[in-house]
Design a protein around this motif. Structure first.
Motif, PDB file in Angstrom:
ATOM      1  N   PHE A  42       0.834  -1.190  -0.167  1.00  0.00           N
ATOM      2  CA  PHE A  42       0.015  -0.048  -0.058  1.00  0.00           C
ATOM      3  C   PHE A  42       0.904   1.312   0.246  1.00  0.00           C
ATOM      4  O   PHE A  42       2.009   1.215   0.414  1.00  0.00           O
ATOM      5  CB  PHE A  42      -1.040  -0.160   1.334  1.00  0.00           C
ATOM      6  N   THR A  43       0.350   2.253  -0.258  1.00  0.00           N
ATOM      7  CA  THR A  43       1.142   3.676  -0.258  1.00  0.00           C
ATOM      8  C   THR A  43       1.274   3.962   1.135  1.00  0.00           C
ATOM      9  O   THR A  43       0.471   3.314   2.028  1.00  0.00           O
ATOM     10  CB  THR A  43       0.342   4.940  -1.162  1.00  0.00           C
ATOM     11  N   GLU A  44       1.904   4.803   1.672  1.00  0.00           N
ATOM     12  CA  GLU A  44       2.031   5.068   3.043  1.00  0.00           C
ATOM     13  C   GLU A  44       1.048   5.356   3.705  1.00  0.00           C
ATOM     14  O   GLU A  44       0.495   5.157   4.878  1.00  0.00           O
ATOM     15  CB  GLU A  44       3.238   6.321   3.247  1.00  0.00           C
ATOM     16  N   ASP A  45      -0.130   6.227   3.054  1.00  0.00           N
ATOM     17  CA  ASP A  45      -1.422   6.576   3.505  1.00  0.00           C
ATOM     18  C   ASP A  45      -2.467   5.867   2.953  1.00  0.00           C
ATOM     19  O   ASP A  45      -3.702   6.156   2.937  1.00  0.00           O
ATOM     20  CB  ASP A  45      -1.526   8.271   2.951  1.00  0.00           C
ATOM     21  N   GLY A  46      -2.092   4.359   2.498  1.00  0.00           N
ATOM     22  CA  GLY A  46      -3.238   3.827   2.215  1.00  0.00           C
ATOM     23  C   GLY A  46      -4.281   3.405   3.066  1.00  0.00           C
ATOM     24  O   GLY A  46      -4.129   3.628   4.213  1.00  0.00           O
ATOM     25  N   GLU A  47      -5.508   2.906   2.507  1.00  0.00           N
ATOM     26  CA  GLU A  47      -6.648   2.714   3.138  1.00  0.00           C
ATOM     27  C   GLU A  47      -7.062   1.257   2.716  1.00  0.00           C
ATOM     28  O   GLU A  47      -7.227   0.969   1.538  1.00  0.00           O
ATOM     29  CB  GLU A  47      -7.503   3.655   2.867  1.00  0.00           C
ATOM     30  N   PHE A  48      -7.706   0.591   3.840  1.00  0.00           N
ATOM     31  CA  PHE A  48      -7.932  -0.983   3.543  1.00  0.00           C
ATOM     32  C   PHE A  48      -9.392  -1.186   4.303  1.00  0.00           C
ATOM     33  O   PHE A  48      -9.150  -1.254   5.223  1.00  0.00           O
ATOM     34  CB  PHE A  48      -6.885  -2.059   3.908  1.00  0.00           C
ATOM     35  N   GLN A  49     -10.143  -1.527   3.725  1.00  0.00           N
ATOM     36  CA  GLN A  49     -11.518  -2.050   4.266  1.00  0.00           C
ATOM     37  C   GLN A  49     -12.030  -3.483   3.662  1.00  0.00           C
ATOM     38  O   GLN A  49     -12.242  -3.444   2.597  1.00  0.00           O
ATOM     39  CB  GLN A  49     -12.507  -1.124   3.868  1.00  0.00           C
ATOM     40  N   HIS A  50     -11.505  -4.392   4.662  1.00  0.00           N
ATOM     41  CA  HIS A  50     -11.837  -6.030   4.154  1.00  0.00           C
ATOM     42  C   HIS A  50     -13.177  -6.289   4.299  1.00  0.00           C
ATOM     43  O   HIS A  50     -13.631  -7.246   3.721  1.00  0.00           O
ATOM     44  CB  HIS A  50     -11.034  -6.730   4.759  1.00  0.00           C
ATOM     45  N   SER A  51     -14.040  -5.719   5.403  1.00  0.00           N
ATOM     46  CA  SER A  51     -15.432  -6.108   5.633  1.00  0.00           C
ATOM     47  C   SER A  51     -16.233  -4.977   5.583  1.00  0.00           C
ATOM     48  O   SER A  51     -16.197  -3.997   5.909  1.00  0.00           O
ATOM     49  CB  SER A  51     -15.203  -6.634   7.040  1.00  0.00           C
ATOM     50  N   PRO A  52     -17.614  -5.205   4.797  1.00  0.00           N
ATOM     51  CA  PRO A  52     -18.559  -4.433   4.642  1.00  0.00           C
ATOM     52  C   PRO A  52     -18.968  -3.583   6.002  1.00  0.00           C
ATOM     53  O   PRO A  52     -19.170  -4.308   6.923  1.00  0.00           O
ATOM     54  CB  PRO A  52     -19.688  -5.155   3.920  1.00  0.00           C
ATOM     55  N   GLY A  53     -19.025  -2.342   6.156  1.00  0.00           N
ATOM     56  CA  GLY A  53     -19.598  -1.788   7.321  1.00  0.00           C
ATOM     57  C   GLY A  53     -18.202  -1.617   8.339  1.00  0.00           C
ATOM     58  O   GLY A  53     -18.462  -0.951   9.379  1.00  0.00           O
ATOM     59  N   ALA A  54     -17.172  -2.133   8.127  1.00  0.00           N
ATOM     60  CA  ALA A  54     -16.135  -2.011   9.142  1.00  0.00           C
ATOM     61  C   ALA A  54     -15.516  -0.662   8.722  1.00  0.00           C
ATOM     62  O   ALA A  54     -15.351  -0.165   7.560  1.00  0.00           O
ATOM     63  CB  ALA A  54     -15.071  -2.952   8.859  1.00  0.00           C
ATOM     64  N   ARG A  55     -14.694  -0.019   9.685  1.00  0.00           N
ATOM     65  CA  ARG A  55     -14.053   1.267   9.559  1.00  0.00           C
ATOM     66  C   ARG A  55     -12.787   0.752   8.748  1.00  0.00           C
ATOM     67  O   ARG A  55     -12.208  -0.042   9.194  1.00  0.00           O
ATOM     68  CB  ARG A  55     -13.817   1.705  10.924  1.00  0.00           C
ATOM     69  N   PRO A  56     -12.178   1.501   7.736  1.00  0.00           N
ATOM     70  CA  PRO A  56     -11.134   1.146   6.824  1.00  0.00           C
ATOM     71  C   PRO A  56      -9.877   1.394   7.843  1.00  0.00           C
ATOM     72  O   PRO A  56      -9.691   2.354   8.792  1.00  0.00           O
ATOM     73  CB  PRO A  56     -11.206   2.251   6.043  1.00  0.00           C
ATOM     74  N   ALA A  57      -8.717   0.616   7.852  1.00  0.00           N
ATOM     75  CA  ALA A  57      -7.724   0.710   8.345  1.00  0.00           C
ATOM     76  C   ALA A  57      -6.846   1.844   7.372  1.00  0.00           C
ATOM     77  O   ALA A  57      -7.068   1.859   6.351  1.00  0.00           O
ATOM     78  CB  ALA A  57      -7.005  -0.710   8.576  1.00  0.00           C
ATOM     79  N   ARG A  58      -5.956   2.577   8.241  1.00  0.00           N
ATOM     80  CA  ARG A  58      -5.487   3.637   7.449  1.00  0.00           C
ATOM     81  C   ARG A  58      -3.897   3.625   7.682  1.00  0.00           C
ATOM     82  O   ARG A  58      -3.524   3.416   8.759  1.00  0.00           O
ATOM     83  CB  ARG A  58      -5.967   4.963   7.643  1.00  0.00           C
ATOM     84  N   THR A  59      -3.098   3.700   7.025  1.00  0.00           N
ATOM     85  CA  THR A  59      -1.502   3.685   6.616  1.00  0.00           C
ATOM     86  C   THR A  59      -1.196   2.163   7.024  1.00  0.00           C
ATOM     87  O   THR A  59      -2.051   1.417   7.347  1.00  0.00           O
ATOM     88  CB  THR A  59      -1.106   4.548   7.939  1.00  0.00           C
ATOM     89  N   ARG A  60       0.099   2.107   6.606  1.00  0.00           N
ATOM     90  CA  ARG A  60       0.723   0.848   6.583  1.00  0.00           C
ATOM     91  C   ARG A  60       0.559   0.270   8.037  1.00  0.00           C
ATOM     92  O   ARG A  60       0.165  -0.940   8.340  1.00  0.00           O
ATOM     93  CB  ARG A  60       1.970   0.815   6.302  1.00  0.00           C
TER      94      ARG A  60
END
Length: 146
Positions: A42-60
């Motif tokens: 991911f980019t340094e400021d990347g965002e990852f949401q693996h489950s619908p409705g969950a808050r996205p994880a941000r940064t590596r």
């Protein structure tokens, strides 16, 4: 050479191949529990949401924390999980990023058991192709079963 699809802008074939290569290595990092290597895709400021409705994880570091917390529930389960990406559709965006939509199956296998498809998903990515190679700016995963 470019790859064209009906009604969509051409995507350079070498970019398509590099994205497939990127996904292959990225999913092997994830499925092997190498969460720091996965997060580094991911980019340094990347965002990852693996489950619908969950808050996205941000940064590596945030992505690593999210994956460690998620996988703690499988700590005493000898499951081997495999993520299978297919039907990758890329579109060049005006800002220079690449939109990727892919189908994903999550397959679980336990010792002595048969493969079990546990999830059918659509993966929505925004990719950046830069000096470090392909990196994810954001990933949002939707589950077909709701």
């Amino acid at each position: 050479m470019t790859t064209t699809t009906g009604g969509h802008a051409a995507v350079p074939t070498d970019l398509y191949l590099r994205v497939q290569h990127f996904y292959a290595h990225q999913m092997q990092h994830l499925d092997s529990g190498r969460f720091e290597e996965y997060a580094a895709t991911f980019t340094e400021d990347g965002e990852f949401q693996h489950s619908p409705g969950a808050r996205p994880a941000r940064t590596r570091p945030g992505i690593v924390r999210e994956l460690v917390a998620f996988h703690e529930r499988f700590e005493n389960d000898p499951v081997q999980r495999r993520h299978w990406f297919n039907h990758i559709a890329l579109e060049l965006r005006e800002d220079g990023t690449v939109s990727s939509t892919a189908y994903a199956l999550v397959v679980n296998v336990r010792p002595g058991g048969k493969p079990d498809i546990t999830r059918s998903c659509v993966v929505h990515d925004i990719l950046v192709d830069g000096p470090e190679g392909v990196r994810l700016r954001s990933r949002r995963v939707t589950h077909d079963e709701g």
